[in-house]
Design a protein around this motif. Structure first.
Motif, PDB file in Angstrom:
ATOM      1  N   VAL A   1     -11.975  -5.075  13.933  1.00 60.80           N
ATOM      2  CA  VAL A   1     -11.748  -4.339  12.678  1.00 60.80           C
ATOM      3  C   VAL A   1     -10.876  -5.175  11.742  1.00 60.80           C
ATOM      4  CG1 VAL A   1     -11.894  -2.007  13.668  1.00 60.80           C
ATOM      5  CG2 VAL A   1      -9.699  -3.212  13.668  1.00 60.80           C
ATOM      6  N   LEU A   2     -10.912  -4.845  10.455  1.00 57.01           N
ATOM      7  CA  LEU A   2      -9.915  -5.402   9.530  1.00 57.01           C
ATOM      8  C   LEU A   2      -8.588  -4.736   9.882  1.00 57.01           C
ATOM      9  CD1 LEU A   2     -11.805  -5.375   6.118  1.00 57.01           C
ATOM     10  CD2 LEU A   2     -11.398  -7.321   7.638  1.00 57.01           C
ATOM     11  N   THR A   3      -7.524  -5.513   9.921  1.00 55.14           N
ATOM     12  CA  THR A   3      -6.270  -4.929  10.382  1.00 55.14           C
ATOM     13  C   THR A   3      -5.075  -5.394   9.552  1.00 55.14           C
ATOM     14  OG1 THR A   3      -5.022  -4.397  12.366  1.00 55.14           O
ATOM     15  CG2 THR A   3      -5.719  -6.685  12.122  1.00 55.14           C
ATOM     16  N   LEU A   4      -3.930  -4.763   9.828  1.00 53.36           N
ATOM     17  CA  LEU A   4      -2.681  -5.009   9.091  1.00 53.36           C
ATOM     18  C   LEU A   4      -2.916  -4.875   7.592  1.00 53.36           C
ATOM     19  CD1 LEU A   4      -1.123  -8.003  11.084  1.00 53.36           C
ATOM     20  CD2 LEU A   4      -0.806  -5.552  11.433  1.00 53.36           C
ATOM     21  N   SER A   5      -3.738  -3.900   7.218  1.00 51.34           N
ATOM     22  CA  SER A   5      -4.095  -3.781   5.797  1.00 51.34           C
ATOM     23  C   SER A   5      -2.973  -3.156   4.972  1.00 51.34           C
ATOM     24  CB  SER A   5      -5.396  -3.011   5.621  1.00 51.34           C
ATOM     25  OG  SER A   5      -5.366  -1.847   6.381  1.00 51.34           O
TER      26      SER A   5
ATOM     27  N   GLY B   1      -4.129 -11.793   2.184  1.00 45.31           N
ATOM     28  CA  GLY B   1      -5.550 -11.841   2.560  1.00 45.31           C
ATOM     29  C   GLY B   1      -5.931 -11.002   3.755  1.00 45.31           C
ATOM     30  N   ARG B   2      -7.216 -11.019   4.035  1.00 41.52           N
ATOM     31  CA  ARG B   2      -7.740 -10.185   5.112  1.00 41.52           C
ATOM     32  C   ARG B   2      -7.503 -10.792   6.479  1.00 41.52           C
ATOM     33  NH1 ARG B   2      -9.754  -6.538   2.048  1.00 41.52           N
ATOM     34  NH2 ARG B   2     -11.310  -6.936   0.431  1.00 41.52           N
ATOM     35  N   LEU B   3      -7.317  -9.890   7.459  1.00 42.27           N
ATOM     36  CA  LEU B   3      -7.171 -10.295   8.845  1.00 42.27           C
ATOM     37  C   LEU B   3      -8.087  -9.431   9.694  1.00 42.27           C
ATOM     38  CD1 LEU B   3      -3.277 -10.478   9.094  1.00 42.27           C
ATOM     39  CD2 LEU B   3      -4.836 -12.411   9.415  1.00 42.27           C
ATOM     40  N   CYS B   4      -8.713 -10.064  10.672  1.00 41.10           N
ATOM     41  CA  CYS B   4      -9.544  -9.317  11.599  1.00 41.10           C
ATOM     42  C   CYS B   4      -8.820  -9.252  12.934  1.00 41.10           C
ATOM     43  CB  CYS B   4     -10.878 -10.034  11.756  1.00 41.10           C
ATOM     44  SG  CYS B   4     -11.880  -9.394  13.087  1.00 41.10           S
ATOM     45  N   GLY B   5      -8.807  -8.084  13.560  1.00 44.12           N
ATOM     46  CA  GLY B   5      -8.146  -7.942  14.849  1.00 44.12           C
ATOM     47  C   GLY B   5      -9.050  -7.273  15.867  1.00 44.12           C
TER      48      GLY B   5
END
Lengths: 448, 522
Positions: A307-311, A291-295
């Motif tokens: 930003v969305l991160t670890l994509s 899933g999505r993570l925000c950092g």
């Protein structure tokens, strides 16, 4: 057509600009045998707002809403009051009608909300990190099982007898497809600690739920200790997030991955969806999360931004090597959760949880005073299981005739498990004293 | 300086306007600076008033939280202001054209929001007695009927919760069908290089291996390459193909592809993300499809909500229907009821989520479908395709279309026109932000270099399309003139370009006091 802005003149002019005779030119690649002469046959044509609203309203009135009278159904979805401002906030155009925040310069609203959500969920669960939501608690549970196998490089998971059976089934579906073996313990009102007995060197994780589907609270610390001793992970599940205002957190119990349903905060019952799956884990497993993570980061001016991160974990980058295929998650429900949680604060949540617990205590007292009722749950938050002298389907049907929606029969959850006389009932802040009295009175008549 | 009748100046001199780019508050006019709730809230505050607890003795059995969460609260006026301020940092379809290719960002009718909130839909529980939710079951049945008729498919699984979840439903049905035929060893799934990332990810999740098919020069499946991959087809489980495809083109050989796959003993999964181009005009069932998910949050206008919730009902062919997931609805003499357990549907591959799918999306999508009807939906597809072709025609002279000929619902450009300018696709995208638009999809599909995928949808007027084309044309011109300011765009957005590398290198995924220090250092 009120939703289509092009006029006949616009269409003609645009076709001229394009150099096409008609829109049929654009569909030239459609095989001849698949071309229709006109609209798809056998369907209605367009209707005005009034007609559509009338039809939908008529259908809605055939349903008995939870607020229409005494209502005690739980088992994975809970009737809570949602402050009016929450719905106002999620209907803001800028939140409602935007996309996944792929362009962070014009999506800081969504991204900051995600960051707040991740922080709130981590704090509530006592876990290190949370993602930006899953579809629901059950798919979060399934992904947790698969992730545990990825982390441990083992291929067997064990699920408790108190895990919501729909969560167990969802997990089994995903695991079987991925070649993961699933061991499911027999349904038990108070059996979560049994998990400890099934830990071995080839188990990837044990999955226990508290409060479990019968309402029983369990401190899963000993299960975690047993799992860790064999190199396995502890996955904990909750379906009632409000409980975390009072009960021991997954983090305190040593959970490696903790998942659950967030519907109780901010999201209406809505006949089962959309809901908001919560997914958390220890920091060291962060890069294995679905899933999505925000950092947090900075922009070109050095200003804080998100930003969305670890994509590189995700499908749009890693394709068949991704940690999950999830793309769209539960964005707007996440916002509803965060807005409601912000209104509550720790103070409000603890207060709300206390009211829920008291309502359940009142319900347990009122029902156990009825002849022929035995409450089976000894440690609980806002949900209890009880047994009566009659089959639960008959009891619930008779209660329904008196406009009391009394709960869920265990035989609907676990068919064939010999729990035909057991009912699971929840009480929240929405249940009044008169609702509880009405329940006890109706039940007494049914069991007479 | 001129004054009005109350003595106020009616214009601002150049000197008065200087130096206002940095403000004490950090706000810029209507754009309000806003901290995190952990910075502005307090654990003493709450925005809810609840009755006083009675003081009942706890029956938690000692399973209690040892420390409070420490989460701050806000009163209602503060909370509303907080989120409204944040909302103003977002672009949205209600603000303007949102040309994100493959995402179908169309107008979200407000009637749909209204009906979804009727208490008979919003305030019913998934596990309450089924006799008390017959209207909700009727909604699901009615929507299912529309979806099956529009696709000419005999069955539909309603529970998948998003597009990727629908793909999972379809692929799990294929897996179950293969196993039932004693063909469980078939593990190879073909998918074009241009496919959505969810396709290979889904196939892998189901234990399949992905074999990529290259695209031909015209942007469609390379039929020779496909045939070569089917020479030995004993391990082929099926194909996952988007149609219209991610290049915005209709796969003209689609029936032959379906026939080849079926002859090879495999199944045809169609990714329905681009159904908006053909809804009401072409029925996928007429093309040989075995399974296709439908994104209700694309074609049928349920709002994207900043990343969901979606809904991905999956239509199934006769061959796959027996393996559909539980729960599903059964018509009985006493009304409608759910089949909830494997024991009642032994061929079903099982359950995919806790309850019955995204009811909140079903009510919205049904209202949308009833509003349009069969004739309106056909017009939806035609206007969506017309709008995309209009953009393609208008921008063709300045940008480089990826493929010759007409497109379907989205126009695809490559970065060939940027050659030797030093400007890249991302700069064009960020330049659009300054012009007041959300960028197009960039760098997807992967088969086109520096791809720019533009999907306007049918809910844009000609005037809006012209305004957008003028803006993008101007950016394209600036790019070919090597306008370096595009490299640092956006200049006028709430934030400048963000450092994504820094975010990924040392991830900060939640607030800590250092977060606030970082802000103070601005």
């Amino acid at each position: 057509m009120r939703y289509l802005p092009l006029t006949a003149d616009d269409r003609a002019e645009m076709l001229r600009t394009i150099g096409a005779k008609s829109v049929d030119d654009f569909y030239g690649d459609v095989p001849k045998s698949a071309r229709l002469k006109g609209p798809v046959p056998g369907l209605l044509n367009f209707q005005g707002e009034l007609e559509v609203e009338r039809h939908m309203t008529r259908l809605s009135k055939k349903n008995r809403a939870a607020s229409d009278g005494p209502f005690f159904v739980g088992c994975g979805a809970y009737k809570h009051h949602i402050p009016a401002s929450v719905d106002h906030i999620i209907q803001r155009s800028e939140f409602l009608t935007t996309y996944t925040p792929y362009q962070p310069e014009i999506a800081q609203g969504t991204l900051q909300t995600m960051f707040e959500f991740q922080t709130q969920v981590a704090a509530l669960t006592g876990m290190d990190v949370a993602n930006a939501s899953m579809y629901d608690g059950s798919t979060a549970c399934a992904e947790a099982a698969v992730m545990a196998c990825r982390v441990t490089k083992r291929t067997t998971v064990v699920m408790s007898g108190g895990l919501h059976p729909h969560y167990a089934d969802t997990t089994r579906t995903l695991c079987e497809a991925a070649g993961i073996k699933v061991i499911q313990l027999a349904p038990a009102v108070d059996g979560e600690l049994e998990l400890s007995k099934h830990v071995s060197d080839d188990i990837a994780c044990v999955i226990g739920q508290t409060p479990n589907v019968f309402g029983t609270l369990t401190d899963l610390t000993p299960v975690g200790d047993a799992a860790h001793a064999k190199g396995a992970l502890l996955v904990t599940v909750f379906t009632e997030v409000v409980s975390l205002g009072l009960v021991k957190t997954p983090g305190e119990m040593g959970a490696d991955i903790a998942v659950g349903e967030g519907q109780s905060i901010g999201v209406p019952l809505g006949f089962g969806g959309p809901y908001v799956g919560l997914f958390t884990c220890k920091s060291k497993y962060m890069r294995q999360m679905p899933g999505r993570l925000c950092g947090e980061t900075v922009d070109a001016d050095g200003k804080r931004g998100f930003v969305l991160t670890l994509s590189t974990r995700e499908q749009h980058i890693r394709r068949d090597k991704a940690t999950s295929n999830i793309c769209t998650n539960s964005g707007l429900c996440m916002l509803a959760f965060t807005a409601h949680m912000t209104l509550l604060g720790d103070k409000g949540l603890t207060h709300l949880a206390t009211l829920n617990h008291e309502a359940a205590c009142d319900l347990a007292d009122a029902l156990s005073a009825v002849k022929g009722v035995k409450v089976l749950t000894s440690r609980y938050f806002n949900e209890i299981a009880f047994e009566t002298t009659k089959p639960a389907d008959q009891v619930l049907a008779a209660l329904e005739k008196q406009d009391v929606i009394g709960g869920v029969r265990a035989s609907r959850l676990f068919p064939g498990a010999g729990m035909d006389n057991v009912i699971v009932a929840a009480a929240t802040e929405c249940c009044t004293q008169s609702d509880i009295k009405a329940y006890a009175k109706a039940l007494a008549e049914v069991l007479k | 300086m001129t004054m009005n009748s109350t003595g106020r100046p009616t214009s601002i001199s150049a000197a008065d306007g200087a130096g206002t780019s940095v403000t004490v508050s950090g706000s810029k006019g209507l754009l309000q600076a806003e901290g995190l709730i952990f910075e502005i809230g307090s654990t003493d505050k709450t925005g809810v008033d609840l009755p006083r607890p009675k003081g009942t003795k706890s029956r938690l059995g000692g399973v209690t939280r040892s420390a409070p969460s420490g989460l701050p609260g806000l009163t209602e006026p503060e909370a509303v202001r907080h989120y409204v301020r944040l909302s103003q940092k977002n672009y949205a379809i209600d603000l303007g054209l949102f040309p994100l290719g493959s995402c179908t960002m169309k107008h979200n009718p407000r009637l749909n929001e209204k009906v979804a909130r009727l208490p008979g839909f919003a305030d019913v529980h998934p596990m309450q007695p089924q006799s008390t939710v017959q209207g909700a079951l009727e909604v699901i049945e009615e929507l299912a009927g529309w979806l099956m008729t529009l696709t000419n498919m005999p069955a539909v699984a309603m529970s998948p919760k998003a597009g990727a979840h629908g793909e999972l439903a379809g692929m799990l049905a294929i897996r179950a069908a293969l196993i039932a035929k004693g063909q469980g060893h078939r593990k190879r799934v073909l998918a074009p290089e241009s496919s959505h990332g969810t396709n290979p990810a889904t196939a892998a999740q189901c234990g399949f291996t992905v074999d990529e098919i290259p695209a031909a020069a015209d942007g469609r499946v390379d039929m020779d390459a496909l045939k070569a991959k089917l020479v030995d087809s004993s391990d082929v489980a099926g194909i996952m193909l988007t149609n219209p495809n991610t290049c915005g083109l209709f796969e003209r050989d689609i029936k032959e592809i379906a026939d080849l796959i079926h002859a090879a003993g495999g199944y045809f999964y169609c990714d329905g993300a681009n159904f908006n181009a053909i809804v009401g005009r072409v029925r996928p069932g007429d093309l040989g499809v075995d399974a296709m998910h439908i994104n209700l949050h694309k074609t049928f206008s349920t709002p994207h909500g900043g990343g969901g919730p979606g809904s991905g009902p999956t239509v199934l062919s006769e061959a796959l229907a027996p393996y559909a997931p539980v729960p599903f609805i059964l018509k009985t003499s006493e009304g409608l009821r759910f089949v909830e357990h494997h024991s009642e549907a032994p061929d079903s591959f099982g359950r995919m989520c806790a309850f019955h799918g995204q009811m909140g999306m079903f009510t919205r999508a049904l209202a949308y479908i009833l509003s349009h009807g069969a004739d309106g939906l056909k017009q939806v597809a035609e206007d969506a395709v017309l709008n995309a072709n209009y953009i393609l025609a208008r921008l063709k002279p300045l940008m480089s279309p990826a493929f010759a000929g007409y497109c379907m619902h989205e126009a695809l450009f490559s970065d060939a026109f940027l050659k030797d300018t030093g400007i890249e696709t991302i700069d064009i995208a960020k330049g659009l932000i300054d012009e007041g638009y959300h960028p197009m999809t960039m760098y997807f599909p992967l088969v086109v270099h520096g791809a720019m995928l533009i999907e306007p949808t049918e809910t844009e007027s000609k005037a809006e399309l012209d305004r957008f084309c003028d803006a993008l044309a101007s950016i394209a011109r600036r790019a070919t003139q090597k306008d370096g300011s595009l490299k640092t765009a956006p200049h006028l957005a709430p934030a400048k370009r963000l450092d994504e590398t820094r975010a990924a290198r040392s991830p900060r995924l939640k607030w800590t006091p250092e977060t606030t220090t970082l802000k103070a250092a601005e």
